[in-house]
Design a protein around this motif. Sequence first.
Motif, PDB file in Angstrom:
ATOM      1  N   PHE A 136       3.056   5.947  -2.792  1.00 35.83           N
ATOM      2  CA  PHE A 136       4.219   6.737  -3.198  1.00 35.83           C
ATOM      3  C   PHE A 136       4.256   6.909  -4.723  1.00 35.83           C
ATOM      4  CE2 PHE A 136       8.606   6.955  -4.750  1.00 35.83           C
ATOM      5  CZ  PHE A 136       9.028   8.104  -4.116  1.00 35.83           C
ATOM      6  N   GLU A 137       3.993   5.838  -5.447  1.00 38.90           N
ATOM      7  CA  GLU A 137       4.025   5.913  -6.906  1.00 38.90           C
ATOM      8  C   GLU A 137       2.891   6.796  -7.433  1.00 38.90           C
ATOM      9  OE1 GLU A 137       6.189   1.571  -7.656  1.00 38.90           O
ATOM     10  OE2 GLU A 137       4.056   1.823  -8.118  1.00 38.90           O
ATOM     11  N   ARG A 138       1.739   6.757  -6.775  1.00 43.82           N
ATOM     12  CA  ARG A 138       0.648   7.655  -7.167  1.00 43.82           C
ATOM     13  C   ARG A 138       1.051   9.116  -6.919  1.00 43.82           C
ATOM     14  NH1 ARG A 138      -4.727   7.468  -8.064  1.00 43.82           N
ATOM     15  NH2 ARG A 138      -4.875   5.267  -7.489  1.00 43.82           N
ATOM     16  N   MET A 150       4.036  10.376  -6.934  1.00 47.09           N
ATOM     17  CA  MET A 150       5.005  10.761  -7.956  1.00 47.09           C
ATOM     18  C   MET A 150       4.312  11.027  -9.294  1.00 47.09           C
ATOM     19  SD  MET A 150       7.993  11.029  -6.648  1.00 47.09           S
ATOM     20  CE  MET A 150       8.916  11.129  -8.180  1.00 47.09           C
ATOM     21  N   CYS A 151       3.380  10.174  -9.661  1.00 45.25           N
ATOM     22  CA  CYS A 151       2.650  10.335 -10.918  1.00 45.25           C
ATOM     23  C   CYS A 151       1.860  11.641 -10.920  1.00 45.25           C
ATOM     24  CB  CYS A 151       1.724   9.142 -11.127  1.00 45.25           C
ATOM     25  SG  CYS A 151       0.793   9.193 -12.687  1.00 45.25           S
ATOM     26  N   GLU A 152       1.212  11.950  -9.804  1.00 45.63           N
ATOM     27  CA  GLU A 152       0.398  13.164  -9.718  1.00 45.63           C
ATOM     28  C   GLU A 152       1.253  14.429  -9.696  1.00 45.63           C
ATOM     29  OE1 GLU A 152      -1.989  12.427  -6.278  1.00 45.63           O
ATOM     30  OE2 GLU A 152      -3.477  11.242  -7.391  1.00 45.63           O
ATOM     31  N   ASN A 153       2.558  14.259  -9.506  1.00 49.15           N
ATOM     32  CA  ASN A 153       3.477  15.392  -9.538  1.00 49.15           C
ATOM     33  C   ASN A 153       4.342  15.406 -10.801  1.00 49.15           C
ATOM     34  OD1 ASN A 153       3.565  17.123  -6.846  1.00 49.15           O
ATOM     35  ND2 ASN A 153       3.035  15.027  -6.290  1.00 49.15           N
ATOM     36  N   GLY A 154       3.919  14.627 -11.793  1.00 45.17           N
ATOM     37  CA  GLY A 154       4.578  14.686 -13.096  1.00 45.17           C
ATOM     38  C   GLY A 154       5.662  13.662 -13.326  1.00 45.17           C
ATOM     39  N   PHE A 155       5.685  12.592 -12.513  1.00 41.57           N
ATOM     40  CA  PHE A 155       6.707  11.557 -12.660  1.00 41.57           C
ATOM     41  C   PHE A 155       6.048  10.172 -12.678  1.00 41.57           C
ATOM     42  CE2 PHE A 155       8.861  15.190 -10.829  1.00 41.57           C
ATOM     43  CZ  PHE A 155      10.050  15.257 -11.545  1.00 41.57           C
ATOM     44  N   PRO A 156       5.439   9.799 -13.794  1.00 39.26           N
ATOM     45  CA  PRO A 156       4.788   8.487 -13.871  1.00 39.26           C
ATOM     46  C   PRO A 156       5.800   7.340 -13.835  1.00 39.26           C
ATOM     47  CG  PRO A 156       4.841   9.531 -16.028  1.00 39.26           C
ATOM     48  CD  PRO A 156       5.313  10.559 -15.045  1.00 39.26           C
ATOM     49  N   PHE A 157       5.339   6.214 -13.323  1.00 41.03           N
ATOM     50  CA  PHE A 157       6.139   4.990 -13.251  1.00 41.03           C
ATOM     51  C   PHE A 157       5.701   4.012 -14.333  1.00 41.03           C
ATOM     52  CE2 PHE A 157       7.478   6.495  -9.219  1.00 41.03           C
ATOM     53  CZ  PHE A 157       8.471   5.658  -8.704  1.00 41.03           C
ATOM     54  N   VAL A 158       6.651   3.215 -14.830  1.00 39.12           N
ATOM     55  CA  VAL A 158       6.345   2.043 -15.635  1.00 39.12           C
ATOM     56  C   VAL A 158       7.319   0.956 -15.197  1.00 39.12           C
ATOM     57  CG1 VAL A 158       7.858   2.722 -17.566  1.00 39.12           C
ATOM     58  CG2 VAL A 158       5.962   1.122 -17.957  1.00 39.12           C
ATOM     59  N   LYS A 159       6.806  -0.272 -15.043  1.00 40.23           N
ATOM     60  CA  LYS A 159       7.594  -1.306 -14.378  1.00 40.23           C
ATOM     61  C   LYS A 159       7.627  -2.579 -15.228  1.00 40.23           C
ATOM     62  CE  LYS A 159       4.746  -0.799 -10.976  1.00 40.23           C
ATOM     63  NZ  LYS A 159       3.956  -0.620  -9.728  1.00 40.23           N
ATOM     64  N   PHE A 160       8.828  -3.155 -15.352  1.00 36.96           N
ATOM     65  CA  PHE A 160       9.021  -4.344 -16.171  1.00 36.96           C
ATOM     66  C   PHE A 160       9.605  -5.468 -15.320  1.00 36.96           C
ATOM     67  CE2 PHE A 160       9.439  -0.703 -19.040  1.00 36.96           C
ATOM     68  CZ  PHE A 160       8.509  -1.034 -20.013  1.00 36.96           C
ATOM     69  N   PHE A 161       8.923  -6.620 -15.350  1.00 37.06           N
ATOM     70  CA  PHE A 161       9.433  -7.807 -14.673  1.00 37.06           C
ATOM     71  C   PHE A 161       9.912  -8.798 -15.731  1.00 37.06           C
ATOM     72  CE2 PHE A 161       9.028 -12.099 -13.016  1.00 37.06           C
ATOM     73  CZ  PHE A 161       9.806 -11.995 -11.871  1.00 37.06           C
ATOM     74  N   PHE A 162      11.176  -9.200 -15.618  1.00 37.07           N
ATOM     75  CA  PHE A 162      11.783 -10.129 -16.569  1.00 37.07           C
ATOM     76  C   PHE A 162      11.509 -11.556 -16.093  1.00 37.07           C
ATOM     77  CE2 PHE A 162      13.784  -6.176 -17.262  1.00 37.07           C
ATOM     78  CZ  PHE A 162      14.435  -6.180 -18.487  1.00 37.07           C
ATOM     79  N   ASN A 163      10.585 -12.225 -16.766  1.00 36.03           N
ATOM     80  CA  ASN A 163      10.150 -13.555 -16.362  1.00 36.03           C
ATOM     81  C   ASN A 163      11.009 -14.609 -17.064  1.00 36.03           C
ATOM     82  OD1 ASN A 163       8.532 -15.492 -15.113  1.00 36.03           O
ATOM     83  ND2 ASN A 163       7.063 -15.542 -16.807  1.00 36.03           N
ATOM     84  N   ILE A 164      12.079 -15.022 -16.412  1.00 34.56           N
ATOM     85  CA  ILE A 164      13.015 -15.983 -16.987  1.00 34.56           C
ATOM     86  C   ILE A 164      12.748 -17.368 -16.424  1.00 34.56           C
ATOM     87  CG2 ILE A 164      14.781 -15.567 -15.202  1.00 34.56           C
ATOM     88  CD1 ILE A 164      16.903 -15.927 -17.375  1.00 34.56           C
ATOM     89  N   SER A 165      12.951 -18.399 -17.237  1.00 34.58           N
ATOM     90  CA  SER A 165      12.802 -19.771 -16.767  1.00 34.58           C
ATOM     91  C   SER A 165      14.061 -20.198 -16.026  1.00 34.58           C
ATOM     92  CB  SER A 165      12.546 -20.716 -17.934  1.00 34.58           C
ATOM     93  OG  SER A 165      13.694 -20.789 -18.783  1.00 34.58           O
ATOM     94  N   LYS A 166      13.912 -21.173 -15.164  1.00 41.49           N
ATOM     95  CA  LYS A 166      15.067 -21.668 -14.411  1.00 41.49           C
ATOM     96  C   LYS A 166      16.084 -22.297 -15.348  1.00 41.49           C
ATOM     97  CE  LYS A 166      16.125 -24.036 -10.057  1.00 41.49           C
ATOM     98  NZ  LYS A 166      15.584 -24.866  -8.958  1.00 41.49           N
ATOM     99  N   GLU A 167      15.600 -22.939 -16.416  1.00 37.94           N
ATOM    100  CA  GLU A 167      16.497 -23.586 -17.383  1.00 37.94           C
ATOM    101  C   GLU A 167      17.336 -22.551 -18.122  1.00 37.94           C
ATOM    102  OE1 GLU A 167      13.245 -26.058 -16.172  1.00 37.94           O
ATOM    103  OE2 GLU A 167      13.205 -24.096 -17.163  1.00 37.94           O
ATOM    104  N   ALA A 227       0.793   3.083 -12.283  1.00 39.72           N
ATOM    105  CA  ALA A 227       2.138   2.502 -12.287  1.00 39.72           C
ATOM    106  C   ALA A 227       2.036   1.016 -12.603  1.00 39.72           C
ATOM    107  CB  ALA A 227       2.830   2.725 -10.939  1.00 39.72           C
ATOM    108  N   PRO A 228       1.768   0.665 -13.875  1.00 43.48           N
ATOM    109  CA  PRO A 228       1.521  -0.733 -14.233  1.00 43.48           C
ATOM    110  C   PRO A 228       2.802  -1.568 -14.326  1.00 43.48           C
ATOM    111  CG  PRO A 228       1.462   0.636 -16.189  1.00 43.48           C
ATOM    112  CD  PRO A 228       1.614   1.576 -15.025  1.00 43.48           C
ATOM    113  N   ARG A 249       0.835  -1.206   0.000  1.00 49.25           N
ATOM    114  CA  ARG A 249       0.000   0.000   0.000  1.00 49.25           C
ATOM    115  C   ARG A 249       0.867   1.252   0.000  1.00 49.25           C
ATOM    116  NH1 ARG A 249      -1.023   3.155   3.936  1.00 49.25           N
ATOM    117  NH2 ARG A 249      -0.555   1.628   5.588  1.00 49.25           N
ATOM    118  N   GLN A 250       1.914   1.253   0.800  1.00 51.19           N
ATOM    119  CA  GLN A 250       2.786   2.423   0.874  1.00 51.19           C
ATOM    120  C   GLN A 250       3.484   2.688  -0.461  1.00 51.19           C
ATOM    121  OE1 GLN A 250       5.166   1.056   4.115  1.00 51.19           O
ATOM    122  NE2 GLN A 250       3.762   1.807   5.698  1.00 51.19           N
TER     123      GLN A 250
END
Length: 287
Positions: free
Chosen positions: A162-164, A166-183, A232-233, A157-158
């Motif tokens: 925080f990200e909201r 930042m976004c409302e002050n002109g600094f939007p977030f975008v987030k990438f998760f690298f989904n790698i296999s164990k192999e 912040a997706p 929640r925190q």
Amino acid sequence: MDTLRYKVELGKKVDLADWPTHEQNGMELDQVNEQLKDTIEELKKWHTRLHAEEEKGIVVVLQAMDAAGKDEAITYLFSHLTAQGLRVTTLGKPTEEELKHDYLWRLNKALPERGQIGILNRSHYEEVIAPRVHNLLEEEPLPDQLIDGEVWNRRYRQINDFERYMCENGFPFVKFFFNISKEEQTTRLLERMKNPEMNWEFSFSDVEEREHWEEYQDIFGDMLTHTSTDHAPWYILPADDEMYSRLIIACVMVEMLKDINPELPEISGGQKEKLQYYIDKLEQEAK
């Protein structure tokens, strides 16, 4: 490209087993490379506008297991952009000074200025991952009442708040998760270990953390479920395909910049006259 295929919907429970680690969407590698080349050129154009306008900044979060391709994505994609408009930070293990503050305090030093893209290679999300896997909170100077059964939901929640902010002050977030296999991680780690020119990229902890693979997958899924928001997706990348993952990042960044729609500053009337005066002057000198 339909980037929505990789976007985590608000409120949707994420099980990483349901998300592909290998996918090129029917494209041949040369097609991916060609489209990536064109998209990077478009990204450069929009980044120049963002940097020149100096009204908004973008925070890019890259999160993953080791050897998933974060460093390589930064080098390949963002090295093409204007250096003055970039800020790259890696948030590792908290220092003694950082532990004396709230867990988001150190993030402020890594945030971009207006006109910049700030890239977080690992991020504030480390504070809801490693401490949870290894039960590290009890080793930190936190009040006992803060370490309870709700600590992780409270932190989610925190972080969202925080990200909201930042976004409302002109600094939007975008987030990438690298989904790698164990192999695939095994293949990349072995390459680093066996190649003397790549040994510097290897850390023994990379192998040791694999002992907690399933636990990490569960915690990543929980994190993605609770912190992908409209402002912040998260995007989950099929990280076994490095070039295709980079293409997704580039396409999402272009879409985001188009939505921001930064404009190059216009020269005022008086400045236009002065500009023309010096154009004429220099042209005369050139003759």
